[in-house]
Design a protein around this motif. Structure first.
Motif, PDB file in Angstrom:
ATOM      1  N   LEU A 108      47.713  35.469  47.196  1.00  0.00           N
ATOM      2  CA  LEU A 108      47.193  35.025  46.244  1.00  0.00           C
ATOM      3  C   LEU A 108      46.926  35.794  45.475  1.00  0.00           C
ATOM      4  O   LEU A 108      47.451  36.616  44.509  1.00  0.00           O
ATOM      5  N   LYS A 109      45.555  36.814  46.009  1.00  0.00           N
ATOM      6  CA  LYS A 109      44.333  37.420  44.801  1.00  0.00           C
ATOM      7  C   LYS A 109      46.270  39.202  45.134  1.00  0.00           C
ATOM      8  O   LYS A 109      46.034  39.520  44.291  1.00  0.00           O
ATOM      9  N   GLN A 110      46.014  39.188  45.981  1.00  0.00           N
ATOM     10  CA  GLN A 110      46.960  40.423  46.174  1.00  0.00           C
ATOM     11  C   GLN A 110      48.352  40.118  45.757  1.00  0.00           C
ATOM     12  O   GLN A 110      49.160  41.409  45.469  1.00  0.00           O
ATOM     13  N   ILE A 111      48.703  39.537  45.037  1.00  0.00           N
ATOM     14  CA  ILE A 111      49.890  39.283  44.886  1.00  0.00           C
ATOM     15  C   ILE A 111      50.231  39.022  43.760  1.00  0.00           C
ATOM     16  O   ILE A 111      50.823  39.926  43.041  1.00  0.00           O
ATOM     17  N   PHE A 119      46.991  32.734  37.317  1.00  0.00           N
ATOM     18  CA  PHE A 119      46.940  31.681  38.229  1.00  0.00           C
ATOM     19  C   PHE A 119      47.183  30.394  37.702  1.00  0.00           C
ATOM     20  O   PHE A 119      47.648  29.278  38.398  1.00  0.00           O
ATOM     21  N   ASP A 120      46.804  30.101  36.059  1.00  0.00           N
ATOM     22  CA  ASP A 120      46.984  28.881  35.719  1.00  0.00           C
ATOM     23  C   ASP A 120      47.743  28.245  35.507  1.00  0.00           C
ATOM     24  O   ASP A 120      48.646  27.547  35.530  1.00  0.00           O
ATOM     25  N   SER A 121      49.092  29.059  35.494  1.00  0.00           N
ATOM     26  CA  SER A 121      50.424  28.922  34.951  1.00  0.00           C
ATOM     27  C   SER A 121      50.870  28.550  36.346  1.00  0.00           C
ATOM     28  O   SER A 121      52.285  28.517  36.693  1.00  0.00           O
ATOM     29  N   LEU A 122      49.917  28.784  37.387  1.00  0.00           N
ATOM     30  CA  LEU A 122      50.972  29.373  38.671  1.00  0.00           C
ATOM     31  C   LEU A 122      50.497  27.370  40.007  1.00  0.00           C
ATOM     32  O   LEU A 122      51.253  27.052  40.570  1.00  0.00           O
ATOM     33  N   GLN A 146      37.760  28.868  42.711  1.00  0.00           N
ATOM     34  CA  GLN A 146      37.031  27.477  42.658  1.00  0.00           C
ATOM     35  C   GLN A 146      39.111  27.046  41.925  1.00  0.00           C
ATOM     36  O   GLN A 146      38.764  25.968  42.223  1.00  0.00           O
ATOM     37  N   ARG A 147      39.603  27.431  41.221  1.00  0.00           N
ATOM     38  CA  ARG A 147      40.277  26.781  40.418  1.00  0.00           C
ATOM     39  C   ARG A 147      41.769  26.963  41.475  1.00  0.00           C
ATOM     40  O   ARG A 147      42.131  25.688  42.544  1.00  0.00           O
ATOM     41  N   ILE A 148      41.916  27.837  43.022  1.00  0.00           N
ATOM     42  CA  ILE A 148      42.281  27.421  44.397  1.00  0.00           C
ATOM     43  C   ILE A 148      41.751  26.563  44.919  1.00  0.00           C
ATOM     44  O   ILE A 148      42.816  25.627  45.014  1.00  0.00           O
ATOM     45  N   ARG A 149      40.712  26.530  45.503  1.00  0.00           N
ATOM     46  CA  ARG A 149      40.435  25.266  45.894  1.00  0.00           C
ATOM     47  C   ARG A 149      40.368  23.787  45.598  1.00  0.00           C
ATOM     48  O   ARG A 149      40.793  23.001  46.622  1.00  0.00           O
ATOM     49  N   GLN A 150      39.756  23.615  44.261  1.00  0.00           N
ATOM     50  CA  GLN A 150      40.118  22.055  43.276  1.00  0.00           C
ATOM     51  C   GLN A 150      41.681  21.610  43.832  1.00  0.00           C
ATOM     52  O   GLN A 150      41.772  20.301  43.771  1.00  0.00           O
ATOM     53  N   ASN A 151      42.709  22.624  43.428  1.00  0.00           N
ATOM     54  CA  ASN A 151      43.694  22.225  43.200  1.00  0.00           C
ATOM     55  C   ASN A 151      44.447  21.788  44.703  1.00  0.00           C
ATOM     56  O   ASN A 151      45.230  21.325  45.120  1.00  0.00           O
TER      57      ASN A 151
END
Length: 273
Positions: A108-111, A119-122, A146-151
């Motif tokens: 995701l970070k690469q894209i 990221f918040d919008s996705l 953290q956003r990715i993992r919490q989500n």
């Protein structure tokens, strides 16, 4: 399209790349079977991320469903036309969700890059209370990781209970919380484990988190004497006395870690002394 890094191979049609397939599996665990359709706003967002159309993403998710023992046992079927890469990815990440999350984060970070607002919008919207929970110790800034993992934890837990409170059956995601059975402080290696989570409405989450409520070995609700007494004198019924002794709704895909539940229950019992 949201493609930022041209070094990542994301074909828009034909054979799926490994990166696209890994992300598809990462997303598969985050949605109940009944929400795997092309009009789902999340799937539309996800399709934009990987340069595919929503129907193609749904077909890929349904391919994973055809490999999922839970779906097979329920009598439902996926698409039935899985590729060798689908099967390879499924088998490689089976029971390795921490690794899957790590690899999905890298892709995701690469894209998308490392812009937090992007990221918040996705990502699915986290409830404010959950966003403020600090799963990573001394870090105070909510990072992309953290956003990715919490989500992922929230979405996977809600999906595991068909987006319903496992005690009351409440089916409003905005009122539901992905509750850790044992906090990350006590079990840091289990902070993302779907076996360490319950889908609870906000009231029950708070009571569970404060050990005013727990579950016995039959997964029936136990109330603390203090909470029971308070409930008996409350002006209106708030849904506590009614649930005592009632079994929770069973999880769909990931069973509850009974060892972690025992830790929670032992602390509950200790507080009653």
């Amino acid at each position: 399209m949201l493609l930022k890094n041209k070094d990542v191979s994301l074909p828009s049609q034909g054979v799926w790349s490994r990166e696209q397939t890994v992300l598809a599996l990462f997303w598969y665990y985050q949605l109940p079977f009944g929400r795997l359709h092309a009009k789902n706003p999340l799937i539309i967002k996800w399709s934009e991320i990987i340069n595919r159309n929503a129907n193609a993403v749904v077909m890929k998710l349904m391919n994973f469903a055809s490999l999922d023992p839970v779906i097979i046992a329920s009598g439902r079927k996926g698409m039935g036309n899985t590729s060798a890469l689908d099967r390879e990815i499924w088998e490689f990440y089976n029971n390795k969700l921490e690794l899957l999350t790590n690899d999905a984060e890298i892709i995701l970070k690469q894209i998308v890059g490392t812009d937090g607002e992007a990221f918040d919008s996705l990502l699915p919207q986290l409830e404010m209370a959950e966003t403020n929970k600090n799963y990573y110790g001394a870090e105070r800034t909510v990072t992309i990781s953290q956003r990715i993992r919490q989500n992922f934890f929230r979405s996977t837990i809600l999906s595991n209970f068909d987006e319903r409170c496992c005690i009351s059956g409440l089916a409003e995601p905005r009122l539901l919380v992905a509750s850790h059975i044992v906090s990350w402080v006590q079990a840091p290696d289990k902070r993302l484990s779907p076996h360490n989570g319950l889908c609870l409405s906000a009231l029950y989450d708070r009571a569970f988190d404060r050990h005013l409520l727990t579950l016995n070995t039959q997964l029936e609700v136990m109330l603390s004497p203090k909470l029971r007494k308070i409930s008996e004198t409350t002006r209106f019924s708030i849904g506590l006395l009614e649930i005592e002794g009632q079994p929770i709704t069973s999880p769909i895909r990931f069973g509850i870690d009974m060892g972690l539940l025992k830790q929670h229950r032992d602390h509950f019992v200790k507080l009653q002394k």
